[in-house]
Write an enzyme that holds these catalytic residues in place. Sequence first.
Site, mmCIF file in Angstrom:
data_model
loop_
_atom_site.group_PDB
_atom_site.id
_atom_site.type_symbol
_atom_site.label_atom_id
_atom_site.label_comp_id
_atom_site.label_asym_id
_atom_site.label_seq_id
_atom_site.Cartn_x
_atom_site.Cartn_y
_atom_site.Cartn_z
ATOM 1 N N PRO A 1 0.792 -1.223 0.000
ATOM 2 C CA PRO A 1 0.000 0.000 0.000
ATOM 3 C C PRO A 1 0.832 1.285 0.000
ATOM 4 C CG PRO A 1 -0.120 -1.083 2.141
ATOM 5 C CD PRO A 1 0.574 -2.024 1.209
ATOM 6 N N ASN A 2 0.327 2.232 -0.752
ATOM 7 C CA ASN A 2 0.852 3.594 -0.868
ATOM 8 C C ASN A 2 2.134 3.705 -1.672
ATOM 9 O OD1 ASN A 2 -1.257 4.858 0.714
ATOM 10 N ND2 ASN A 2 -0.326 3.833 2.478
ATOM 11 N N ARG B 1 4.371 11.077 -1.677
ATOM 12 C CA ARG B 1 4.293 10.742 -0.256
ATOM 13 C C ARG B 1 5.648 10.876 0.433
ATOM 14 N NH1 ARG B 1 4.386 4.983 2.229
ATOM 15 N NH2 ARG B 1 3.957 5.488 4.394
ATOM 16 N N TYR C 1 11.044 8.646 1.247
ATOM 17 C CA TYR C 1 10.905 7.759 0.092
ATOM 18 C C TYR C 1 11.468 8.325 -1.207
ATOM 19 C CZ TYR C 1 7.803 5.652 3.496
ATOM 20 O OH TYR C 1 7.295 5.099 4.638
ATOM 21 N N ASN D 1 8.113 -5.476 -1.031
ATOM 22 C CA ASN D 1 8.047 -4.367 -0.090
ATOM 23 C C ASN D 1 6.593 -4.323 0.358
ATOM 24 O OD1 ASN D 1 7.845 -1.973 1.300
ATOM 25 N ND2 ASN D 1 9.097 -0.812 -0.141
ATOM 26 N N ALA E 1 3.169 -0.845 4.687
ATOM 27 C CA ALA E 1 2.532 -0.860 6.009
ATOM 28 C C ALA E 1 2.145 -2.265 6.453
ATOM 29 C CB ALA E 1 1.302 0.042 6.010
ATOM 30 N N GLU F 1 12.852 -9.211 1.425
ATOM 31 C CA GLU F 1 12.083 -8.068 1.916
ATOM 32 C C GLU F 1 12.900 -6.801 1.661
ATOM 33 O OE1 GLU F 1 10.446 -6.557 6.285
ATOM 34 O OE2 GLU F 1 12.057 -8.032 6.186
ATOM 35 N N HIS G 1 12.882 -2.413 1.891
ATOM 36 C CA HIS G 1 12.282 -1.159 2.363
ATOM 37 C C HIS G 1 13.140 -0.005 1.870
ATOM 38 C CE1 HIS G 1 9.388 -3.234 4.806
ATOM 39 N NE2 HIS G 1 10.374 -4.025 5.204
ATOM 40 N N ILE G 2 12.493 1.008 1.320
ATOM 41 C CA ILE G 2 13.176 2.182 0.776
ATOM 42 C C ILE G 2 13.936 2.927 1.879
ATOM 43 C CG2 ILE G 2 12.804 4.413 -0.368
ATOM 44 C CD1 ILE G 2 11.991 2.182 -2.196
ATOM 45 N N ARG H 1 13.337 4.455 12.305
ATOM 46 C CA ARG H 1 12.081 5.212 12.287
ATOM 47 C C ARG H 1 11.219 4.873 13.507
ATOM 48 N NH1 ARG H 1 9.449 5.196 6.669
ATOM 49 N NH2 ARG H 1 8.209 6.790 7.700
#
Length: 143
Positions: free
Chosen positions: A9-10, A17, A22, A73, A76, A97, A99-100, A106
Amino acid sequence: MKILVINGPNINMFGIREPEHYGKETYADLVKKIEGYCAEKNIYCECFQSNHEGELVDRIQQAYGCFDAIVINPAAYTHTSVAILDAVKSVSIPTVEVHISRVEEREEFRQISYIRQAAVKTITGLGTDGYLRAVDFLAEYIG
């Protein structure tokens, strides 16, 4: 070799965003980058993105018998989806897996990754180049 690249998502909102996390590349830029990189390496790849958990589970299940590896990826859903974890486990396809952002730096809730339990590797914080490193890793891993 055939790799399925799945984005959750997103990710379709890349470039809009939170560019501080990102970057400014769009989702179309990301797909073009991955497809071009794979073509140079003579690797077939297919990119898929959905904002819906069930569609992601369906696509993982459809990969069974068709793809040699998955780059995912889950966005969420990384932190919430046992269904995606179970789908990856059920197909037994080597999965990386990605992640940017550097999720480990975070928010606290981003420290939990269900998918990591089924992944052969996790790559974080390399921007969209993380997808390319995942392709390289899988090419070597599968050999």
